[in-house]
Design an enzyme around this catalytic site. Structure first.
Site, mmCIF file in Angstrom:
data_model
loop_
_atom_site.group_PDB
_atom_site.id
_atom_site.type_symbol
_atom_site.label_atom_id
_atom_site.label_comp_id
_atom_site.label_asym_id
_atom_site.label_seq_id
_atom_site.Cartn_x
_atom_site.Cartn_y
_atom_site.Cartn_z
ATOM 1 N N HIS A 27 24.570 38.586 13.777
ATOM 2 C CA HIS A 27 25.444 37.408 13.796
ATOM 3 C C HIS A 27 25.071 36.556 14.992
ATOM 4 O O HIS A 27 25.026 37.059 16.110
ATOM 5 C CB HIS A 27 26.908 37.835 13.843
ATOM 6 C CG HIS A 27 27.350 38.509 12.585
ATOM 7 N ND1 HIS A 27 27.308 39.872 12.428
ATOM 8 C CD2 HIS A 27 27.770 37.994 11.398
ATOM 9 C CE1 HIS A 27 27.707 40.170 11.203
ATOM 10 N NE2 HIS A 27 27.994 39.050 10.553
ATOM 11 N N HIS A 69 25.487 34.416 9.725
ATOM 12 C CA HIS A 69 25.349 35.815 9.297
ATOM 13 C C HIS A 69 23.963 35.924 8.682
ATOM 14 O O HIS A 69 23.604 35.120 7.839
ATOM 15 C CB HIS A 69 26.323 36.184 8.183
ATOM 16 C CG HIS A 69 27.758 35.814 8.406
ATOM 17 N ND1 HIS A 69 28.736 36.743 8.620
ATOM 18 C CD2 HIS A 69 28.391 34.614 8.425
ATOM 19 C CE1 HIS A 69 29.906 36.134 8.742
ATOM 20 N NE2 HIS A 69 29.728 34.841 8.634
ATOM 21 N N ARG A 76 30.192 50.699 0.705
ATOM 22 C CA ARG A 76 30.701 49.796 -0.322
ATOM 23 C C ARG A 76 30.969 50.598 -1.581
ATOM 24 O O ARG A 76 30.081 51.282 -2.084
ATOM 25 C CB ARG A 76 29.689 48.689 -0.602
ATOM 26 C CG ARG A 76 29.518 47.823 0.629
ATOM 27 C CD ARG A 76 28.541 46.695 0.425
ATOM 28 N NE ARG A 76 28.545 45.864 1.637
ATOM 29 C CZ ARG A 76 27.779 44.815 1.830
ATOM 30 N NH1 ARG A 76 26.937 44.452 0.877
ATOM 31 N NH2 ARG A 76 27.846 44.122 2.937
#
Ligand SMILES: [Zn+2]
Ligand SMILES: [Zn+2]
Length: 628
Positions: A384, A509, A362
């Site tokens: 998930h 999630h 990120r």
């Protein structure tokens, strides 16, 4: 008119009575100590009129720990700071000065820059104000009047603030300082028993880097000196526990300018990482998760399909190779969607739980990077879970239970925030009723204390943010549990039900540690580097007294090899080597000299006295503490 007091009794007051009038009607002592009115969870200035039927609670100087009571105190302290600065530094322009968590700040444009040493002088001036005493006077004015007033004083920022202000404009005056302010404020400065300026920083006007840089002065204030002392002590303790400092001192991790925001993990740091990973694997196994691995790099279309572009585009590292445009994943969801969609799924396969602790990248702005707490290389304990509608409640409950189990392992208390439907929500109110209720029920079932964050959910579903309180009583945001029907739809995912028809599905999630990097950073501070035995990078250190004890010391270490044990054969004195082990916070130190035998070991436990134990006793004790 009547108002309603906290015990549900009613109080008769003349029309237009204020909070202060209500306090006076109850008793002069209460009126003297009153600092604030709270009504339906909102704070209100004592000087403002009450409404017929309004339920009110009057906060006083005795509510010294109440966040709202501290808020009004600190907001008032910020005004004292501005008054002092304007007097000491003529020509200074004042911008804004709100209370914040643990204190307050005020932004100024000084004619000449000031340094840290100025804080003492300003603080003395505030003390002088407190000694003289200040009272706050509130006045409602028109925008024109407020602008004229601030323009006369050359307070350009205030003039600009009046221009963008909504609703009634009000001014608060104390001493020779008048501020544009909604309030609420204290009646006078008497309740401010302790104040401290804590630091200096640059801050852009309105937080925009294109604007002028102002000087921000931070401070804090309390209802008692003892509260301030305790706060400063906690700050000092937090500094000692700073994970960036301990990370280096304990040889766990460091950062390098060659890759900003990406930690370089040392062998000892990896011991902690791997212990966490062991727990993740073991619990995932128990709880029916399936381990998967998906690519780190995808073509850009993938993130357009998933909906991460354009919203998260700036957060992602992009590559151009062979005339194609790629991006490094900043999240695992797209890969897991592709995996689920690789064949037609039956209801019998649900819930399907994919887990992957992959490294993500990120592109966090350099200025926001902060040790392990905010990194560019981030590794989530991600999963998930694909579910049908009727499985949502059970699955969320399972995840919440998992989270609580994890946090309790580290002696931290879990709490949560339930973020509900935002204005731009997708889907019907009935769907949101169902999903929000499912999440709330899961929190209740697991007895996790929670607050509702009204309207803070994502547009595609509600979420639970998980928090932990650490040893210093600080609250950290940890993992999230997010319910989502949109991403499966964007990838065209369905499942075949018992009716042989295709049905929409949801995905949950969730990450519970959050990220390994951040979690370890928090653990270092939580434990102050003194990890419990099972997590300690070195569990036992053997110190041979002299050179001729080395062989026996090595033999002893050999017998303890189911634990993380090392022998300190350095040339330092025994005393120095024991001290080193203390600094490194090693749980068990065994000194081996002439007198020691396997039947009588000299054992020093971290933070305790030396004792004598047999090898068998020691092994039994270590085994018990090392195995979860
Ligand atoms: Zn104010
Ligand atoms: Zn995801």
């Amino acid at each position: 008119m009547k108002i309603v007091l906290p015990d549900s009794s009613e109080l008769e007051l003349p029309d237009g009575a204020t909070g202060l009038d209500a306090a006076t009607a109850i008793g002069p002592k209460l009126a003297e100590q009153a600092v604030l009115v709270r009504s339906n969870g909102r704070v209100q200035d004592l000087r403002l009129p009450l409404e017929n039927g309004q339920p009110i609670q009057i906060l006083t100087t005795r509510d010294a720990d109440d966040p709202d009571a501290l808020y009004v105190l600190r907001h008032s302290a910020a005004h004292l700071l501005a008054e002092a600065v304007r007097r000491l530094y003529p020509g200074t322009k004042v911008a804004i000065g709100p209370p914040i968590e643990n204190g307050f700040y005020y932004d100024f444009e000084f004619p000449e820059p000031i340094g840290e040493d100025a804080l003492e002088r300003i603080e003395e001036e505030i003390q002088r104000e407190l000694k003289e005493g200040r009272a706050w006077e509130r006045r409602d004015v028109s925008a024109e009047e407020a602008k004229r007033l601030f323009a006369e004083q050359g307070e350009d920022y205030k003039v600009e603030l009046v221009d963008t202000a909504e609703g009634q404009i009000s001014l608060y005056t104390q001493g020779d300082f008048t501020d544009l302010c909604r309030g609420p404020h204290l009646q006078d400065s008497k309740p401010i028993k302790a104040i401290k300026l804590t630091g200096l920083a640059g801050a852009y006007w309105r937080g925009d880097e294109h604007n002028k840089q102002l000087t921000r002065i931070y401070g804090t204030a309390f209802y008692s000196q003892a509260d301030l002392d305790a706060y400063l002590e906690r700050l000092e303790e937090a500094k000692k526990r700073d994970h960036r400092r301990l990370g280096r001192e304990l040889d766990l991790v460091h950062f390098d300018e060659h890759s900003p925001g990406s930690p370089l993990w040392h062998p000892k740091g990896m011991v902690i990482w791997n212990e966490l990973e062991k727990i993740r694997k073991r619990e995932n196994d128990k709880r029916g998760y399936l381990e998967v691995k998906t690519p780190l790099i995808y073509n850009e279309e993938t993130f357009i399909t998933s909906g991460h572009f354009p919203k998260y585009e700036d957060l992602m590292f992009k590559l151009e190779v062979d005339e194609h445009r790629w991006a490094m994943k900043a999240m695992n969801c797209p890969g897991h969607m592709l995996l689920f969609g690789s064949k037609l799924r039956s209801y019998r396969e649900l819930p399907l739980r994919y887990a992957e602790p992959a490294p993500l990248h990120r592109n966090e702005i350099t200025g926001t990077l902060h040790g392990l707490l905010r990194v560019r290389h981030v590794t989530q304990d991600d999963a998930h879970i694909f579910v049908s509608e009727d499985q949502i409640q059970d699955e969320i409950s399972g995840v919440v239970d998992y989270a609580r189990y994890l946090y309790e392992l580290f002696g931290m208390t879990a709490s949560a925030e339930l973020a509900t439907r935002p204005d731009n929500k997708l889907g019907t109110d009935e769907q949101w009723d169902m999903t929000e209720a499912a999440l709330e029920e899961a929190l209740k079932l697991n007895e996790i204390p929670y607050e509702i964050a009204e309207g803070e959910g994502a547009f595609y579903g509600p979420k639970i943010d998980l928090f932990m309180d650490d040893a210093l009583g600080r609250k950290w945001q940890m993992g999230t549990i997010q319910l989502d029907s949109q991403m499966p739809a964007r990838f065209g995912l369905k499942y075949v039900g018992p009716d042989n028809a295709e049905h929409d599905l949801y995905v949950i999630h969730r990450a519970l540690y959050g990220s390994y990097e951040r979690f370890i950073g928090i653990l270092i501070e939580h434990y102050g580097g003194a990890f419990p035995l099972w997590l300690a990078p070195v569990q036992v250190r053997v110190i041979p007294v002299g050179e001729d004890h080395r062989e026996a010391a090595r033999a002893l270490a050999e017998k303890l090899d189911e634990f993380r044990v090392e022998v300190d054969e350095s040339d330092e004195t025994v005393g120095k080597r024991i001290r080193n082990a203390e600094v490194e916070k090693i749980p068990y130190v065994l000194v081996w000299g002439d007198r020691e035998t396997e039947a009588a070991l000299a054992v020093r436990e971290r933070g305790g006295e030396q004792s004598t134990k047999s090898l068998d006793e020691l092994v039994a004790e270590l085994s018990k503490a090392a195995n979860l």
